[in-house]
Every structure is written in C-alpha cells, then in structure tokens.
Scaffold this motif. Structure first.
Motif: not given
Length: 445
Positions: A54, A56, A58, A128-130, A132, A143
């Motif tokens: 992934i 991203q 996490i 989960i950063r950013g 989504a 996030g």
C-alpha cells in the motif's frame, strides 16, 4: 530456537526384541519478547492488501501494545502512533497537524461518533495517514483511524483481570470466547467482553466510572461468515478540558497538580451508548468476496459541568461558568464492498467497489446557569490563587429550567459510491492505482 526430540526405544516387558526407534518431528520454540509489535499480516484497507503493497503511511497499533500501555482510551494509545487527541481525552483526533481536520475513528470500517469509548473490545487500531476519502467517506484530509474489534474464536479461552492504582482507581475486565456448537453447515462461536471501573483518580473531584459489556456471536461456514454484536457503555466523567492555560503556554498548577482541573464535586456528565453492529462476508470465489456491514447506535450524554473561562492574569481572576449538557446522538450506517484480484493481460490486477450510506441525528441542548454569579450573572469570578471551587453554586441537572429555545436539531445524510482499480505494471516496481467516487453530504439544521 530449533531442536530435535531425543530418540527413544520401547523395550517389551517379556524381554523380546525392542520395537523400532521412534524419532519425533522437529519442534520450534519462538518468543515475541523484545521483538516489537508485529503487524506484518495486517490488511488495513478495504482492498485486502498487505501493508508493504500500500503506497501510504500506515501504523497499526496491535492488541499487545494496547495492553502494555494500559490504554483504556484511544487517547491514551494513539499519541504513540503520532495521533493528537483534540480535547486531551475522548474520541476526537487530529492527524498531520490539520487543526480543522479533526476526525472520529471508524469502527470496523463504519462511521462512528462515540464521544468516549473503552478499548477493552478493540483488537487493533489502524492509522492511515493522508487522504483516503474514496474508500472511507466523511474522513479528514489528514487521514483515517479505523478500530477493529475482537472477534469470537472457535477455541475456548477465558481471561479475568483486575488492577488498582495507588490513587484508588480499581478496574476489572473479562473476556470469554469459545464454540457454541454446530449450526447448519457452519460453526457458531461466541465472545463476551466487558469492563467495570470505579474509585478515585489522580485529580481532585474527578470520576472515571465505567460499565462496559460487548456480547458477540459469529457463524462461519465454508464461504460465509455472519457476525453480530451488541454494545453497552456507560461513563461518568468530566467531558471538557477544565485547566487554565497560562500566557507562557503552561498549565496552571499553583494549587497543586492534582487540583489543576479546578473542578468542584459532583460535576461531569453521564455518557450511555447502546448499539448493535453486524457484518456478512460472502466469498464469491477463490479471489473475490463481498462484505456487508451495518451499525446503529443511540448515544446520550447528560450532566452539569463547570468550566473556568475568562482568566485575567493581570488581576489574577477567573470566571467560572455552569452549564447543563443534554445531547442525544442517533446513528445508523450501511455499507457493501466487493473486492477481487485477477490477471489482466498477464498483469496482477485488483478491483474494489462499493457504497456507504449513513444517517445521523443530533439533538443538542445546552442550558447556561444564568444566576451562577448572582442574579442574572452567568460568570462567577474567583481568585486564581484561591478559587475555593467547593463553594461554587453549581446547579444540579434536575433543577435546570428549560429555556424557550431548547437547542439545535441536526440531521445529516452521507452517501458514497466508489470504484478503485490497481494494476501491477512492473511487479514490485510500478503499480498504477486510480479511482472515482460520488460523495453526498446533506445536512438539515
């Protein structure tokens, strides 16, 4: 550590020739001590991908880590994962410095707005950063936080824990799981998790009473898993930050650290959550599955609170404010997600699509004590250095007079329809990911 069992021979009692030597298989002894909290098998996204695949940032907070921190609240645990509680406690957080990007954690991928929640029934927390929002509607640009619950197990296991602090706060938890029996062509398992907490805390006049219980059932067959859970949580505690911030940015502790919250007795709120959760996982083939999730709950918080406001550091005075909180939150959500992997022109591909519909209703009644500082006076001013909070004329919940305009009523509807596609153009080197979503947010105030 790897080893072999010792060879052994069986010698008959009658003195005849011994049987052939029996050699046992290799055995392995492993330990997770000093190896950290491993979440290598975690699949935090709806796409069922391993974290390494992934693109991203996490972080997965495992159950072991939650236990070792003794984090009863998410706000105790998530700072270790770089997540900032907005109010010092509770379930509202900020990610990546976005002040306006406060977010509530999802619960098993469903939107949840519990103000307080106990971690006793949580298995792991995925950060989960950013952005989504394509997969998780109504999420912050900073996030997504997704709490995954502990599920029923096919093997019997029972755990009972009790702890007490030197301040007199005592807590007991229980966790019982195991098989119920066969049901049709599948296996029915149960889990019962709960916590009970009472006693004194470090700060003066602060309660943190809890009664929590989560019964669960799960049915597993070859291609289908059905899960249902009930939630009941009751908290009695202060809900708002009540300390004084000095001009230098440091909390005022001139009255002693344990009295820095400036709370009189018998103030705070009662939070009661009653809810039901469920999901159905249907495996459509070797590489395809559909997940249907539902979540509905009723959250009610009531109480008489006192807040120290309007501090004047030149005159060293502070104004105390007394208010009734009566807030009811109703929530229901439904989601369906389908995910599958396949080869497309010799390239590994994955398609994920689905929808989410959420309806929320918030009824907020906040009544000020307009005689708190005298007839017609909302603020009661005291010396910062000697506020004598015990003599504040706090009005009990039952004594408030409902004003002509009792508050606000807000009804919100969220819906999200999405599809996401990924293709491994160059295995382990280049993956193309794209998606499109239609999101709707309708709010009536």
């Amino acid at each position: 550590m790897t080893g072999y069992a010792q060879q052994a021979t069986a010698t008959p009692d009658d003195g005849s020739k011994p049987d052939d030597t029996v050699k046992l298989s290799v055995f392995n002894v492993t330990s997770t001590q000093d190896t950290g909290y491993s979440a290598a098998d975690a699949t935090p996204f709806k796409t069922k991908q391993q974290m390494v695949d992934i693109p991203q940032a996490i972080t997965v907070v495992t159950r072991d880590m939650i236990q070792d921190i003794s984090g009863y609240d998410s706000s105790d645990v998530l700072p270790f994962a770089g997540v900032i509680p907005k109010y010092g406690a509770g379930e509202t957080f900020q990610l990546r410095g976005l002040i306006s990007g406060a977010t509530y954690p999802l619960l098993d991928g469903q939107i949840d707005q519990s103000v307080f929640s106990d971690n006793v029934f949580i298995d792991s927390i995925n950060v989960i950063r950013g952005p989504a929002a394509l997969l998780y509607p109504n999420s912050s640009l900073g996030g997504v936080i997704n709490k995954l619950t502990r599920r029923p197990q096919p093997r019997a296991s029972n755990a009972l824990e009790f702890s007490v602090t030197d301040f007199g706060l005592y807590r007991g938890t229980f966790d019982s799981t195991g098989p119920v029996g066969k049901l049709g062509d599948g296996q029915l398992d149960y889990r019962l998790i709960g916590a009970f907490q009472r006693g004194d805390s470090f700060f003066n006049n602060v309660k943190d009473d809890r009664t929590v219980i989560h019964p669960e059932l799960q049915w597993n067959s070859k291609n289908t898993t059905v899960y249902v859970a009930l939630d009941y949580e009751k908290f009695v505690r202060p809900s708002n930050p009540t300390g004084l911030l000095q001009p230098n940015g440091v909390i005022f502790t001139g009255l002693g650290l344990n009295n820095s919250l400036l709370l009189p007795k018998n103030v705070g709120e009662t939070h009661i959550l009653k809810g039901v959760r469920g999901s159905v996982v249907q495996r459509l083939g070797e590489n395809w599955e559909t997940v249907v999730g539902v979540n509905a709950d009723d959250y009610h918080r009531t109480g008489s609170i006192v807040l120290p406001l309007n501090a004047n550091w030149d005159t060293r005075t502070v104004g105390f404010y007394n208010r009734l909180n009566d807030i009811a939150l109703n929530h229901a959500s439904f989601s369906i997600d389908t995910n599958g992997t396949y080869d497309l022109f010799g390239m590994k591909s994955q398609t994920t699509f689905g929808m989410n519909i959420t309806i929320q209703r918030s009824e907020t009644k906040l009544y000020a004590n307009t005689n708190f500082g005298g007839p017609g006076q909302t603020y009661n001013y005291r010396s910062i250095d000697n506020p004598n909070v015990a003599t504040l004329p706090v009005e009990a919940f039952k004594d408030y007079v409902v004003p002509a305009n009792p508050g606000s009523l807000i009804r919100s509807e969220f819906s999200n329809f999405y599809i996401q596609q990924s293709i491994d153009v160059l295995p382990d080197r280049l993956t193309l990911i794209g998606g499109i979503a239609k999101y709707k947010d309708a709010t009536t105030n």
